[in-house]
Enzyme design. Sequence first.
Site, short mmCIF file in Angstrom:
data_model
loop_
_atom_site.label_atom_id
_atom_site.label_comp_id
_atom_site.label_asym_id
_atom_site.label_seq_id
_atom_site.Cartn_x
_atom_site.Cartn_y
_atom_site.Cartn_z
CB CYS A 145 -3.83 0.18 10.53
SG CYS A 145 -5.51 0.84 10.51
CG PHE A 160 1.97 6.25 3.66
CD1 PHE A 160 2.68 7.43 3.49
CD2 PHE A 160 0.60 6.25 3.41
CE1 PHE A 160 2.04 8.60 3.08
CE2 PHE A 160 -0.05 7.41 3.01
CZ PHE A 160 0.67 8.59 2.84
CB CYS A 168 -9.30 0.46 9.88
SG CYS A 168 -9.14 -0.04 11.62
CB SER A 182 -0.88 0.01 1.26
OG SER A 182 -0.05 0.17 2.40
CD GLU A 237 4.68 5.79 -7.08
OE1 GLU A 237 3.58 5.18 -7.18
OE2 GLU A 237 5.05 6.31 -6.00
CB CYS A 293 -6.64 -0.28 14.75
SG CYS A 293 -6.09 -1.45 13.50
P1 ADP Z 1 5.85 3.83 -0.39
O1 ADP Z 1 6.82 4.00 -1.55
O2 ADP Z 1 5.41 2.40 -0.23
O3 ADP Z 1 4.68 4.77 -0.46
P2 ADP Z 1 7.94 5.04 1.16
O4 ADP Z 1 9.15 4.18 1.01
O5 ADP Z 1 7.88 6.28 0.31
O6 ADP Z 1 6.62 4.16 0.95
O7 ADP Z 1 7.76 5.55 2.66
C1 ADP Z 1 7.85 4.72 3.78
C2 ADP Z 1 7.93 5.66 4.99
O8 ADP Z 1 6.66 6.29 5.16
C3 ADP Z 1 8.16 5.00 6.32
O9 ADP Z 1 9.52 4.76 6.57
C4 ADP Z 1 7.64 6.08 7.29
O10 ADP Z 1 8.64 7.03 7.54
C5 ADP Z 1 6.57 6.77 6.49
N1 ADP Z 1 5.19 6.51 6.90
C6 ADP Z 1 4.18 7.43 6.90
N2 ADP Z 1 3.00 6.89 7.28
C7 ADP Z 1 3.24 5.57 7.54
C8 ADP Z 1 2.42 4.47 7.97
N3 ADP Z 1 1.11 4.61 8.21
N4 ADP Z 1 3.01 3.27 8.13
C9 ADP Z 1 4.33 3.13 7.88
N5 ADP Z 1 5.15 4.11 7.48
C10 ADP Z 1 4.63 5.34 7.31
MG MG Z 2 6.74 5.08 -3.27
#
Ligand code: ADP
Ligand code: MG
Length: 177
Positions: free
Chosen positions: A139, A13, A174, A11, A83, A142
């Site tokens: 999440c 983040f 959630c 997902s 992406e 939660c």
């Molecule tokens: P993605 O490319 O999968 O969107 P990224 O590698 O850009 O993810 O970012 C991961 C980082 O996002 C984590 O190390 C943390 O700092 C931040 N982060 C923000 N919200 C969350 C979340 N709900 N759960 C985990 N990490 C999060």
């Molecule tokens: Mg990314």
Amino acid sequence: KAGWIEVVCGSMFSGKTEELIRRLNRARIAKQKVEIFKPSIDTRYHDEDIVSHNASSIRSTPIHSSEIMLSLAGDCDVVGVDEAQFFDNGIVEVVNTLAFNGKRVIVAGLDMDFQGIPFGPMPALMAIAEYITKVHAVCMVCGDVANYSYRKTAAQEQVMLGETDSYEARCRKCFHS
Ligand code: ADP
Ligand code: MG
């Protein structure tokens, strides 16, 4: 000698970009030649860099169509794509060709859209990959393991670039409530 395909999915983040950057940097430490691509529609943080939510970044080439990778990958050892869900299905053939031509191809992308539906070419990429890593977020409701990207606004289009203002990671329960 053939190469192979690695998919990093999850997902928003969940750390896909972090994991992609980690693998590419380690390839560079091993003196391998690396080429990195992203779809040009993704200019959230930077025109060229791939930037993770924890602010690590790596220089990439924005491309409009996945076919361009075939000419730009040249003699590199490792191809990184971030992406990947934003590309059309042509990317499946492109990635296959790169792997047949001896390259290690690392593809990161969202496996599901904001409705929990498989996103673009990701299912097909996962099917042909030698290795799949599913990473998870936390999440925001939660604290459980999150595998969904919950959209906080009413917009209905599949592609809507946004960040913590418009999306949050959610677990199965959630996400559906
Ligand atoms: P993605 O490319 O999968 O969107 P990224 O590698 O850009 O993810 O970012 C991961 C980082 O996002 C984590 O190390 C943390 O700092 C931040 N982060 C923000 N919200 C969350 C979340 N709900 N759960 C985990 N990490 C999060
Ligand atoms: Mg990314």
